[in-house]
Design an enzyme around this catalytic site. Structure first.
Site, short mmCIF file in Angstrom:
data_model
loop_
_atom_site.label_atom_id
_atom_site.label_comp_id
_atom_site.label_asym_id
_atom_site.label_seq_id
_atom_site.Cartn_x
_atom_site.Cartn_y
_atom_site.Cartn_z
N ARG A 167 -27.90 4.31 -40.15
CA ARG A 167 -28.54 5.15 -41.15
C ARG A 167 -30.06 4.97 -41.19
NH1 ARG A 167 -25.47 6.58 -45.77
NH2 ARG A 167 -24.25 4.71 -45.36
N CYS B 49 -12.15 26.43 -50.71
CA CYS B 49 -11.35 26.47 -51.94
C CYS B 49 -10.95 25.08 -52.39
CB CYS B 49 -10.09 27.28 -51.70
SG CYS B 49 -10.48 28.91 -51.13
N GLU B 50 -11.90 24.26 -52.72
CA GLU B 50 -11.66 22.93 -53.25
C GLU B 50 -12.80 22.66 -54.22
OE1 GLU B 50 -9.81 20.08 -51.34
OE2 GLU B 50 -9.37 21.15 -49.49
N GLY C 156 -26.54 -1.70 -41.98
CA GLY C 156 -26.45 -1.59 -43.43
C GLY C 156 -27.73 -1.33 -44.19
N TYR D 38 -24.37 10.22 -40.47
CA TYR D 38 -23.07 10.54 -41.08
C TYR D 38 -23.03 11.98 -41.60
CZ TYR D 38 -23.15 5.49 -40.74
OH TYR D 38 -23.28 4.21 -40.25
N1 LLP Z 1 -22.03 -1.91 -37.70
C1 LLP Z 1 -20.76 -1.77 -38.13
C2 LLP Z 1 -19.74 -2.70 -37.68
C3 LLP Z 1 -20.46 -0.73 -39.02
O1 LLP Z 1 -19.21 -0.61 -39.47
C4 LLP Z 1 -21.47 0.16 -39.45
C5 LLP Z 1 -21.18 1.24 -40.38
C6 LLP Z 1 -22.78 -0.03 -38.95
C7 LLP Z 1 -23.01 -1.08 -38.08
C8 LLP Z 1 -23.93 0.87 -39.33
O2 LLP Z 1 -24.20 0.83 -40.68
P1 LLP Z 1 -25.53 1.54 -41.23
O3 LLP Z 1 -26.71 0.78 -40.67
O4 LLP Z 1 -25.52 2.95 -40.79
O5 LLP Z 1 -25.41 1.39 -42.68
N2 LLP Z 1 -19.82 7.33 -43.60
C9 LLP Z 1 -20.52 6.46 -44.53
C10 LLP Z 1 -21.06 5.23 -43.86
C11 LLP Z 1 -20.02 4.38 -43.18
C12 LLP Z 1 -20.59 3.19 -42.48
C13 LLP Z 1 -19.56 2.46 -41.73
N3 LLP Z 1 -20.05 1.39 -40.93
C14 LLP Z 1 -21.61 7.27 -45.23
O6 LLP Z 1 -21.73 8.46 -44.97
O7 LLP Z 1 -22.33 6.74 -46.05
#
Ligand code: LLP
Length: 411
Positions: free
Chosen positions: A275, A340-341, A238, A370
Site C-alpha cells: 500500500r 443491487c446491494e 503494513g 487493493y
Molecule cells: N506481506 C504480507 C505477508 C501481507 O499479507 C501483506 C498484506 C503485505 C506484506 C502488504 O501489506 P501492505 O504494506 O500493503 O499493508 N485488501 C486489504 C489489505 C490486505 C492486506 C493483506 N496483506 C485492503 O484493501 O485494505
C-alpha cells in the site's frame, strides 16, 4: 502530488484525466508511475543505513507494468500465489528476489517457486515445511525458508487486515517456531535462513512495529543460540497511507523508529510494503449515470460499482471522491454504484458539485493498492482498463475487458 487540478481540470502528472476517460472509457484505473518510483526511493533512502531488500507486495497491485516499474528499480517481490510469481517472471522481475508468503501454498505453487529459485518461503506450519522438503527432494534441489512468527501485537487497524494477533490464522507463536526450527534439522532439502512476521496492514503509528521488532529480536537471539543461522529478518509490510485524516509516519519517521532496532539483528532486513508504494498513486474514474433525489437524500449513481472497487463495501473504507472538473458550489450527496446491494456504495454525505449531472466524471482517490486487484465480474460487468502515466506518456497497462472475454471459458 501525482493528481492535481490545472485550470480546474484534474490531471495525472501531465495528462488530463478527462481526455483519458474519453479515450479509454470508464470505469478507469489511472496510475502515476512517477509517484510509485518516488515512494520506493523515499523508503529506500530512509532505510539507507540498513543492509536490506524492499520486496514489493505484489498482491496490492499486480499489473505487469507496475511489477516492471518496481523490477527496474531493483525491487524484490513478496508473493502469495504461484500466479503472482508467474506475473513477475513475465514482467522481467528477478525471481531470485522473491519471498513467498501465505498459509495455503499448494504443491503445484511450491514446485513452481523452487524451479524459479525464489529467495525463500515464509512457512506457516510444519506440515507445509514437510511438503516443501519433499517437493525439493523430488526436484533434486535445496530451497530456503523462514518461519512466519506471530508476535501477538495489536497493530490497531481494521480487524479484517490485522494479522499479528494470537487469534489470527497467521504465523506460529514463538515457542512453536523454536520447536519447528529444531525439527527442520531433519529435513535435508530445506535450509532455515531467517524469520518473518507481518502484523497487519494500514498501520498508522510506529509503535506496533517497534514493539513487534523488539519481541522478534529476543526470538532471533534464542534461535541463534539454538544454532539457527539467521541471515534474514523479514518484518513484513503494513505501513499506512493517508486516505482521509490519518497521520501515518513518513518514511523518515518510520526509519527513525525502526532502524536503530533493526540494526541489532545483524542480518539482512526484508520489507514487504504494498500500500505505501502504490496506494496514493492511483485513482479510479467513473461516470455519473444519474442523480436521484429521494425524500431524505440525494444519490449520485456511478457506472462503477463494488465489483470495480470493493474496499468501501468490504471494510467500510474511506476513499476521497472528487470531481474531474473542479467546482466551488458543493452539497452533500451519497455516491453509490449500480449494483443491487445496499453495500454497493462509495461514500455517504460527500461534498459533490451542486450542478453534478449525468455524464460528469468523478475520481475516487487512493485506489492504487487493493483496487483493481480486488475487482470482480459480479453482475457480468467487464473490468475497466488500467493506464500507467509517466509525465506526458500514456501506457495502456491493461485493456478494458469485453463481454466475449467474460464468457470465453464457459460451455
Ligand atoms: N506481506 C504480507 C505477508 C501481507 O499479507 C501483506 C498484506 C503485505 C506484506 C502488504 O501489506 P501492505 O504494506 O500493503 O499493508 N485488501 C486489504 C489489505 C490486505 C492486506 C493483506 N496483506 C485492503 O484493501 O485494505
Amino acid at each position: 502530488m501525482p493528481f492535481n487540478y490545472k485550470n480546474n481540470k484534474l490531471f495525472c502528472e501531465n495528462v488530463s484525466v478527462e481526455e483519458l476517460a474519453k479515450e479509454h472509457g470508464t470505469p478507469l484505473y489511472i496510475y502515476s508511475k512517477n509517484s510509485f518510483i518516488e515512494q520506493y526511493k523515499k523508503l529506500e533512502s530512509a532505510l539507507a543505513e540498513l543492509d536490506k531488500m524492499i520486496c514489493f507486495a505484489t498482491k496490492s497491485n499486480s499489473n505487469l507494468a507496475v511489477i516492471k516499474t518496481f523490477a527496474e528499480l531493483g525491487s524484490g517481490f513478496d508473493i502469495v500465489t504461484g500466479g503472482e510469481l508467474f506475473r513477475i517472471a513475465k514482467a522481467g522481475g528477478d525471481t531470485t528476489k522473491v519471498v513467498f508468503s501465505g498459509v495455503g501454498k499448494t504443491a503445484e505453487e511450491i514446485k513452481y517457486a523452487i524451479e524459479q529459485d525464489i529467495l525463500f518461503f515464509n512457512i506457516e506450519s510444519e506440515v507445509e515445511l514437510k511438503r516443501i522438503n519433499e517437493i525439493a527432494g523430488e526436484l533434486n534441489k535445496k530451497t530456503r525458508f523462514c518461519v512466519r512468527v506471530n508476535p501477538n501485537v495489536d497493530p490497531k487497524t481494521h480487524k479484517y487486515i490485522t494479522t499479528g494477533k494470537s487469534e489470527n490464522k497467521f504465523g506460529l507463536d514463538f515457542e512453536a517456531a523454536k520447536i519447528l526450527y529444531k525439527h527442520a534439522e531433519n529435513y535435508k532439502n530445506v535450509e532455515a535462513v531467517g524469520v518473518q512476521m507481518h502484523i497487519g496492514s494500514q498501520i498508522t503509528t510506529t509503535e506496533p512495529f517497534v514493539t513487534a521488532i523488539k519481541k522478534l529480536l529476543k526470538l532471533v537471539e534464542e534461535l541463534r543460540a539454538q544454532g539457527v543461522d539467521v541471515k534474514y529478518v523479514d518484518i513484513g509490510g503494513g505501513l499506512g497511507i493517508v486516505y482521509k485524516d490519518e497521520t501515518p509516519p513518513t518514511p523518515d519517521e518510520f526509519a527513525a523508529a525502526v532502524v536503530p532496532e533493526l540494526k541489532k539483528f545483524n542480518a539482512k532486513i526484508i520489507f514487504e510494503p504494498g500500500r505505501f508504494l502504490v496506494g496514493n498513486g492511483g485513482i479510479m474514474v467513473a461516470e455519473v449515470q444519474y442523480v436521484k433525489k429521494t425524500p431524505t437524500k440525494e444519490f449520485v449513481i456511478l457506472n462503477a460499482g463494488m465489483n470495480d472497487l470493493l474496499r468501501p463495501s468490504l471494510y467500510d473504507a474511506y476513499h476521497e471522491i472528487i470531481p474531474v472538473k473542479a467546482s466551488d458550489n458543493l452539497k452533500k450527496m451519497d455516491v453509490v454504484g449500480p449494483i443491487c446491494e445496499s453495500s454497493d456504495f462509495f461514500g455517504r454525505e460527500r461534498e459533490m458539485p451542486e450542478e453534478i449531472q449525468s455524464g460528469d466524471l468523478i475520481a475516487l482517490k487512493s485506489c492504487g493498492a487493493y483496487g483493481f486487484v480486488m475487482a470482480s465480474n459480479y453482475n457480468t460487468r467487464p473490468r475497466g482498463a488500467e493506464i500507467l502515466i509517466s509525465g506526458n506518456s500514456v501506457t495502456i497497462a491493461r485493456k478494458r475487458e469485453t463481454l466475449e472475454q467474460l464468457i470465453e471459458n464457459e460451455i
